[in-house]
Write a protein that holds these residues in place. Sequence first.
Motif, mmCIF file in Angstrom:
data_model
loop_
_atom_site.group_PDB
_atom_site.id
_atom_site.type_symbol
_atom_site.label_atom_id
_atom_site.label_comp_id
_atom_site.label_asym_id
_atom_site.label_seq_id
_atom_site.Cartn_x
_atom_site.Cartn_y
_atom_site.Cartn_z
ATOM 1 N N LEU A 1 0.651 -4.716 -15.250
ATOM 2 C CA LEU A 1 0.800 -6.151 -15.445
ATOM 3 C C LEU A 1 1.622 -6.775 -14.320
ATOM 4 C CD1 LEU A 1 1.457 -6.436 -19.301
ATOM 5 C CD2 LEU A 1 -0.607 -7.100 -18.055
ATOM 6 N N ILE A 2 2.658 -6.091 -13.878
ATOM 7 C CA ILE A 2 3.491 -6.612 -12.783
ATOM 8 C C ILE A 2 2.685 -6.684 -11.488
ATOM 9 C CG2 ILE A 2 5.444 -6.042 -11.303
ATOM 10 C CD1 ILE A 2 6.927 -5.086 -13.736
ATOM 11 N N ILE A 3 1.881 -5.664 -11.222
ATOM 12 C CA ILE A 3 1.075 -5.681 -10.000
ATOM 13 C C ILE A 3 0.052 -6.809 -10.045
ATOM 14 C CG2 ILE A 3 -0.626 -4.389 -8.653
ATOM 15 C CD1 ILE A 3 0.860 -1.832 -9.420
ATOM 16 N N VAL A 4 -0.637 -6.945 -11.170
ATOM 17 C CA VAL A 4 -1.612 -8.030 -11.305
ATOM 18 C C VAL A 4 -0.914 -9.385 -11.212
ATOM 19 C CG1 VAL A 4 -3.272 -9.118 -12.863
ATOM 20 C CG2 VAL A 4 -3.215 -6.629 -12.633
ATOM 21 N N GLY A 5 0.240 -9.519 -11.863
ATOM 22 C CA GLY A 5 0.989 -10.769 -11.785
ATOM 23 C C GLY A 5 1.434 -11.070 -10.371
ATOM 24 N N GLY A 6 1.823 -10.025 -9.609
ATOM 25 C CA GLY A 6 2.206 -10.225 -8.219
ATOM 26 C C GLY A 6 1.059 -10.722 -7.367
ATOM 27 N N VAL A 7 -0.124 -10.192 -7.622
ATOM 28 C CA VAL A 7 -1.309 -10.645 -6.876
ATOM 29 C C VAL A 7 -1.563 -12.127 -7.133
ATOM 30 C CG1 VAL A 7 -3.812 -10.394 -6.653
ATOM 31 C CG2 VAL A 7 -2.349 -8.356 -6.789
ATOM 32 N N PHE A 8 -1.553 -12.531 -8.399
ATOM 33 C CA PHE A 8 -1.783 -13.945 -8.724
ATOM 34 C C PHE A 8 -0.667 -14.820 -8.144
ATOM 35 C CE2 PHE A 8 -4.697 -12.261 -11.927
ATOM 36 C CZ PHE A 8 -5.730 -13.178 -11.857
ATOM 37 N N ASP B 1 1.109 -14.294 -5.450
ATOM 38 C CA ASP B 1 0.965 -14.416 -4.003
ATOM 39 C C ASP B 1 -0.206 -15.333 -3.631
ATOM 40 O OD1 ASP B 1 2.103 -12.530 -1.502
ATOM 41 O OD2 ASP B 1 0.160 -13.478 -1.123
ATOM 42 N N VAL B 2 -1.292 -15.228 -4.407
ATOM 43 C CA VAL B 2 -2.468 -16.044 -4.088
ATOM 44 C C VAL B 2 -2.228 -17.517 -4.398
ATOM 45 C CG1 VAL B 2 -4.877 -16.464 -4.744
ATOM 46 C CG2 VAL B 2 -4.077 -14.126 -4.350
ATOM 47 N N LEU B 3 -1.491 -17.801 -5.459
ATOM 48 C CA LEU B 3 -1.345 -19.174 -5.928
ATOM 49 C C LEU B 3 -0.123 -19.883 -5.357
ATOM 50 C CD1 LEU B 3 -2.234 -18.609 -9.708
ATOM 51 C CD2 LEU B 3 -3.726 -19.467 -7.892
ATOM 52 N N THR B 4 0.666 -19.228 -4.547
ATOM 53 C CA THR B 4 1.863 -19.858 -3.985
ATOM 54 C C THR B 4 1.738 -19.936 -2.467
ATOM 55 O OG1 THR B 4 2.975 -17.719 -3.896
ATOM 56 C CG2 THR B 4 3.354 -19.085 -5.844
ATOM 57 N N PRO C 1 8.926 -8.101 -4.185
ATOM 58 C CA PRO C 1 9.815 -7.567 -5.220
ATOM 59 C C PRO C 1 9.074 -7.093 -6.459
ATOM 60 C CG PRO C 1 10.721 -9.587 -4.297
ATOM 61 C CD PRO C 1 9.323 -9.465 -3.759
ATOM 62 N N MET C 2 7.977 -7.773 -6.824
ATOM 63 C CA MET C 2 7.211 -7.360 -8.000
ATOM 64 C C MET C 2 6.475 -6.055 -7.718
ATOM 65 S SD MET C 2 5.772 -11.110 -9.119
ATOM 66 C CE MET C 2 5.190 -10.571 -10.725
ATOM 67 N N PHE C 3 5.931 -5.929 -6.492
ATOM 68 C CA PHE C 3 5.233 -4.683 -6.143
ATOM 69 C C PHE C 3 6.208 -3.515 -6.059
ATOM 70 C CE2 PHE C 3 2.190 -7.698 -3.796
ATOM 71 C CZ PHE C 3 1.407 -7.841 -4.924
ATOM 72 N N SER C 4 7.457 -3.783 -5.675
ATOM 73 C CA SER C 4 8.459 -2.720 -5.624
ATOM 74 C C SER C 4 8.921 -2.315 -7.025
ATOM 75 C CB SER C 4 9.674 -3.188 -4.802
ATOM 76 O OG SER C 4 9.308 -3.494 -3.477
ATOM 77 N N ALA C 5 8.940 -3.281 -7.946
ATOM 78 C CA ALA C 5 9.427 -2.988 -9.293
ATOM 79 C C ALA C 5 8.458 -2.117 -10.078
ATOM 80 C CB ALA C 5 9.675 -4.295 -10.043
ATOM 81 N N ALA C 6 7.163 -2.264 -9.836
ATOM 82 C CA ALA C 6 6.158 -1.549 -10.643
ATOM 83 C C ALA C 6 6.333 -0.034 -10.615
ATOM 84 C CB ALA C 6 4.755 -1.954 -10.198
ATOM 85 N N PRO C 7 6.418 0.632 -9.439
ATOM 86 C CA PRO C 7 6.603 2.094 -9.460
ATOM 87 C C PRO C 7 7.955 2.522 -10.020
ATOM 88 C CG PRO C 7 6.686 1.253 -7.212
ATOM 89 C CD PRO C 7 6.221 0.125 -8.072
ATOM 90 N N LEU C 8 8.991 1.676 -9.841
ATOM 91 C CA LEU C 8 10.300 2.030 -10.399
ATOM 92 C C LEU C 8 10.264 2.039 -11.915
ATOM 93 C CD1 LEU C 8 12.773 0.098 -8.075
ATOM 94 C CD2 LEU C 8 12.374 2.564 -8.173
ATOM 95 N N ILE C 9 9.532 1.095 -12.509
ATOM 96 C CA ILE C 9 9.405 1.068 -13.962
ATOM 97 C C ILE C 9 8.572 2.248 -14.447
ATOM 98 C CG2 ILE C 9 8.444 -0.241 -15.895
ATOM 99 C CD1 ILE C 9 9.164 -2.774 -14.384
ATOM 100 N N ALA C 10 7.554 2.630 -13.673
ATOM 101 C CA ALA C 10 6.683 3.736 -14.081
ATOM 102 C C ALA C 10 7.383 5.081 -13.998
ATOM 103 C CB ALA C 10 5.419 3.748 -13.213
ATOM 104 N N ALA C 11 8.343 5.223 -13.083
ATOM 105 C CA ALA C 11 8.932 6.533 -12.792
ATOM 106 C C ALA C 11 9.503 7.239 -14.020
ATOM 107 C CB ALA C 11 9.991 6.391 -11.702
ATOM 108 N N PRO C 12 10.342 6.588 -14.857
ATOM 109 C CA PRO C 12 10.932 7.331 -15.982
ATOM 110 C C PRO C 12 10.032 7.474 -17.200
ATOM 111 C CG PRO C 12 11.839 5.122 -15.904
ATOM 112 C CD PRO C 12 10.919 5.237 -14.734
ATOM 113 N N PHE C 13 8.908 6.769 -17.226
ATOM 114 C CA PHE C 13 8.089 6.760 -18.444
ATOM 115 C C PHE C 13 6.720 7.411 -18.262
ATOM 116 C CE2 PHE C 13 10.863 2.999 -18.717
ATOM 117 C CZ PHE C 13 11.541 3.310 -19.882
ATOM 118 N N PHE C 14 6.273 7.615 -17.027
ATOM 119 C CA PHE C 14 4.922 8.111 -16.776
ATOM 120 C C PHE C 14 4.962 9.477 -16.113
ATOM 121 C CE2 PHE C 14 4.384 3.616 -17.299
ATOM 122 C CZ PHE C 14 3.117 3.441 -17.818
ATOM 123 N N SER C 15 3.803 10.102 -16.048
ATOM 124 C CA SER C 15 3.681 11.382 -15.355
ATOM 125 C C SER C 15 3.785 11.165 -13.853
ATOM 126 C CB SER C 15 2.337 12.026 -15.693
ATOM 127 O OG SER C 15 1.272 11.239 -15.175
#
Length: 409
Positions: free
Chosen positions: A33-40, A42-45, A53-67
């Motif tokens: 959701l953060i990656i998709v939100g970042g795309v929108f 960037d396109v709309l602004t 910052p949104m693209f950087s946050a996505a992998p950090l959030i995934a790190a402790p919860f995902f494989s």
Amino acid sequence: MGHPPGAIGGRRGGEGRRPYGGARRFIRALPPLIIVGGVFFDVLTPPQYSAAPMFSAAPLIAAPFFSTLTTLLTGIAAVLASVGLHVYNDTATRIPSLTEFLTVLTVSALAMLINRVVLRSGERLASARVIAETAQKAVLPTPAERIGGLQCAARYEAAQADAFIGGDLFAVQDTPYGVRLVVGDVRGKGMDAVEAVAVVIGAFREAAEQERTLEGVAQRLERALAREGTRRHGLDAFEGFTTAVLAEIPRGDGGGTFDGFVRVVNRGHPPPLMLYADGRLDTMEPGEPALPLGMGELASWPDRAEARPYPPGATLLLYTDGLSEARNAEGVFYDPGERLAGRIFPGPEELLDALVDDVRLHTGGGSTDDMALLAVSRPATGQPERRRTMPVVPPGGSGSPRGGPGHRP
């Protein structure tokens, strides 16, 4: 007493304590959701606004919860989204764009490192949990459902989440002198308490088979703790003690039936409860107060077992002070005698289920002390497997209590 009415008599142990399903699903959906939100974004602004910052946050959030693979794919998706947007905006060769790309790439690499550390820590925690469970089964094995013709059930509820064993103990032994029980609470916490539990349980199992009287069993436990005290150093060598209640259910002359009474030796422990088949309840207060085990040097007097009626259909409940000292938000202690008076249950298993759930309601899900429960029922002749039950939580409130009138578990 400040009890919120609600469901009782349900799950065992710690089952059903994780009301985090919705939050967990939201966290799992957050990186894409953060990656998709970042795309929108960037396109709309305008071009001067960046979604890095949104693209950087996505992998950090995934790190402790995902494989590891999912974290890697999230990082790749974040990097590709950043690069693709700069290509789309025709800004890929500008220095700020290269800086943003390197930032997202570096954060994604750090997310991979974090993921590996978290997974390794999780593996160690899982290994520690297995060791703790094995230690609990070795020190406090769950008694069989039927021992010497009696129905038995036991619970150990740790105050700390993911804890398995502490200073509370219970044991049941079928001996030539009848079925003998012990429930106790060792002073202190941590490994010293667990070690003392092992000493008491080991001494009880040996003494229960060898001593002709329950008083003799209590004295054997006293001597075992005295030996343990001399082996220790520091404060525990002088102040270590264990509150305990011992019970003996003797058989008749034929050996196949019981005499209809139970002998009890109480060494500074909360009094057991006798729940009769008609809902009456008897608090088995000791006739004379006695010091806990391990304090024989302070005072000495002979133990005296007290006989109490134990008719067919009755259930003997032994517990530690984690039950009677559980408090609600107003500081009111849980009173098991008051809560259980007038209630009946199909058997000891259902009784303990109801107690655990009711204490959880009383405390709001939190507790400051471990709780050990042991219930032993003497079946009546021709008693059905299931009987009509009544709720622990008094009627009149909202909710639909389990185990209510007419409920058949």
